[in-house]
Design a protein around this motif. Structure first.
Motif, PDB file in Angstrom:
ATOM      1  N   PHE A 145      12.451  20.940 -53.092  1.00  0.00           N
ATOM      2  CA  PHE A 145      11.411  21.310 -52.141  1.00  0.00           C
ATOM      3  C   PHE A 145      10.839  22.683 -52.459  1.00  0.00           C
ATOM      4  O   PHE A 145       9.650  22.946 -52.260  1.00  0.00           O
ATOM      5  CB  PHE A 145      11.950  21.267 -50.705  1.00  0.00           C
ATOM      6  N   ALA A 148       8.498  22.240 -55.332  1.00  0.00           N
ATOM      7  CA  ALA A 148       7.258  21.638 -54.843  1.00  0.00           C
ATOM      8  C   ALA A 148       6.334  22.694 -54.251  1.00  0.00           C
ATOM      9  O   ALA A 148       5.124  22.701 -54.526  1.00  0.00           O
ATOM     10  CB  ALA A 148       7.580  20.560 -53.807  1.00  0.00           C
ATOM     11  N   PRO A 165      -1.590  18.509 -51.482  1.00  0.00           N
ATOM     12  CA  PRO A 165      -0.779  17.478 -50.812  1.00  0.00           C
ATOM     13  C   PRO A 165      -1.646  16.497 -50.029  1.00  0.00           C
ATOM     14  O   PRO A 165      -1.692  16.515 -48.803  1.00  0.00           O
ATOM     15  CB  PRO A 165       0.131  18.304 -49.891  1.00  0.00           C
ATOM     16  N   LEU A 202       2.254  16.534 -60.088  1.00  0.00           N
ATOM     17  CA  LEU A 202       3.094  17.542 -59.444  1.00  0.00           C
ATOM     18  C   LEU A 202       4.322  16.931 -58.755  1.00  0.00           C
ATOM     19  O   LEU A 202       5.441  17.411 -58.972  1.00  0.00           O
ATOM     20  CB  LEU A 202       2.268  18.363 -58.457  1.00  0.00           C
ATOM     21  N   PRO A 203       4.177  15.901 -57.909  1.00  0.00           N
ATOM     22  CA  PRO A 203       5.397  15.335 -57.299  1.00  0.00           C
ATOM     23  C   PRO A 203       6.343  14.711 -58.315  1.00  0.00           C
ATOM     24  O   PRO A 203       7.565  14.805 -58.166  1.00  0.00           O
ATOM     25  CB  PRO A 203       4.860  14.291 -56.316  1.00  0.00           C
ATOM     26  N   THR A 206       8.161  17.533 -60.120  1.00  0.00           N
ATOM     27  CA  THR A 206       9.084  18.145 -59.160  1.00  0.00           C
ATOM     28  C   THR A 206      10.368  17.338 -59.047  1.00  0.00           C
ATOM     29  O   THR A 206      11.477  17.881 -59.061  1.00  0.00           O
ATOM     30  CB  THR A 206       8.415  18.262 -57.781  1.00  0.00           C
ATOM     31  N   VAL A 276      10.371  15.688 -50.958  1.00  0.00           N
ATOM     32  CA  VAL A 276       9.232  15.815 -51.871  1.00  0.00           C
ATOM     33  C   VAL A 276       8.076  14.933 -51.401  1.00  0.00           C
ATOM     34  O   VAL A 276       6.908  15.356 -51.433  1.00  0.00           O
ATOM     35  CB  VAL A 276       9.658  15.448 -53.303  1.00  0.00           C
ATOM     36  N   PHE A 280       4.305  16.532 -50.317  1.00  0.00           N
ATOM     37  CA  PHE A 280       3.074  16.123 -50.976  1.00  0.00           C
ATOM     38  C   PHE A 280       2.315  15.048 -50.203  1.00  0.00           C
ATOM     39  O   PHE A 280       1.344  14.490 -50.716  1.00  0.00           O
ATOM     40  CB  PHE A 280       3.388  15.605 -52.387  1.00  0.00           C
TER      41      PHE A 280
END
Length: 333
Positions: A145, A148, A165, A202-203, A206, A276, A280
């Protein structure tokens, strides 16, 4: 080989039975009465009794468990009274988003670990190996997290390279599979595919970083052990190139423990990454479970526990079968 697969399938069925029993008993042990939650705080005892009879909560526990298993096998996973629809419909609507995110995260972690571990181990210099070990420790120790939030601040707020997000992005013209990247490709929309990939980046990274660090450490240790075997010395004496030895001979012999770890990581990712997904705003199963817990919607939580157990068991059986395919010694044993 057939006997090997049969034994694994029987073991998987027994494990799934134990997981279902555990999920059933744990949720029944919670002091809250689901019938009172559904009927409301001002419902009379008669109304609560009617709701309990409708849900089958007035039956003995063994009968409740048997009904629960039979309904689950028939596709009746319960009814979510907080959302007003069957639990199976909710999970099926959100499962493709979680699976797509998990598969991209796993692909990045697994391929990255193999490539980086092999190149750093056989580079002939200590600095790449030391840098890789330090990075692996950092990846394993940093909470997802926190990563993220840092990614959003850096790559969304400051640089503007990736979307924020906002979920999965634009919807494909036709959802054949539920995987946005694949559906855009099937529709021939490369711009949409690229946009879906940008929302995934990105997610997925992560989620992958922690697994990447663990796989790097595990594979590096096995590569070093295998690199000191006598057959490697013979290959060097015959003049075989360093990378050919690394990828063609050492990696296949050091790969089995990484295959096991990769299977567990894939099952964990498929089971949902709640924090996560929430950060997002990813419309996956993780957010559904969080909402079910907050609303005390036990039908959703119970179905998710059993689904996660099934995913873990299915991936475990698949890894065991792959063991037998990759390594003849497993088949003979």
């Amino acid at each position: 080989m057939l006997r090997f697969v049969s034994e694994k399938l029987v073991s998987a069925i027994l494990t799934l039975f134990g997981a279902s029993l555990l999920a059933f008993l744990v949720l029944r042990a919670v002091p809250t009465n689901p019938a009172r939650l559904i009927a409301g705080p001002f419902a009379t005892d008669e109304v609560i009794a009617q709701v309990e009879a409708t849900l089958g909560l007035d039956k003995p526990l063994p009968r409740q468990y048997l009904d629960y298993i039979l309904h689950f096998l028939k596709g009746d996973w319960g009814f979510s009274y907080s959302a007003g629809q069957p639990v199976l419909d909710q999970i099926l609507a959100r499962l493709p988003a979680s699976v797509e995110l998990a598969l991209y995260a796993f692909a990045f972690a697994f391929a990255g670990a193999v490539l980086l571990a092999v190149l750093a181990t056989f580079s002939g210099s200590r600095w790449p190996d030391r840098a890789l070990r330090a990075a692996a420790f950092v990846f394993m120790g940093v909470p997802p997290f926190w990563v993220a939030l840092i990614f959003l601040i850096l790559f969304f707020e400051q640089l503007g390279w990736f979307p924020g997000p906002v979920g999965r992005g634009p919807v494909p013209p036709t959802e054949w599979t539920g995987f946005y990247t694949l559906d855009f490709l099937l529709a021939g929309d490369l711009a949409g595919f690229w946009e879906a990939l940008r929302h995934l980046a990105l997610p997925a990274v992560t989620l992958a970083l922690g697994s990447l660090g663990y796989l790097i450490r595990l594979l590096r240790a096995n590569l070093l052990d295998t690199a000191h075997e006598p057959f490697v010395t013979v290959l060097h004496a015959k003049g075989v190139g360093r990378l050919a030895i690394a990828f063609g001979h050492v990696l296949p012999n050091a790969f089995l423990p990484t295959l096991t770890a990769g299977g567990l990581i894939l099952a964990q990712l498929l089971g949902g990454s709640v924090l996560v997904e929430r950060i997002f705003t990813w419309p996956g199963v993780g957010g559904l479970v969080i909402d079910g817990i907050l609303r005390q919607d036990y039908a959703v939580v119970q179905a998710f526990i059993l689904l996660s157990a099934f995913i873990y068991i299915a991936v475990g059986v698949l890894v065991d079968i792959l063991y037998g395919v990759v390594d003849p010694r497993v088949r003979r044993s």
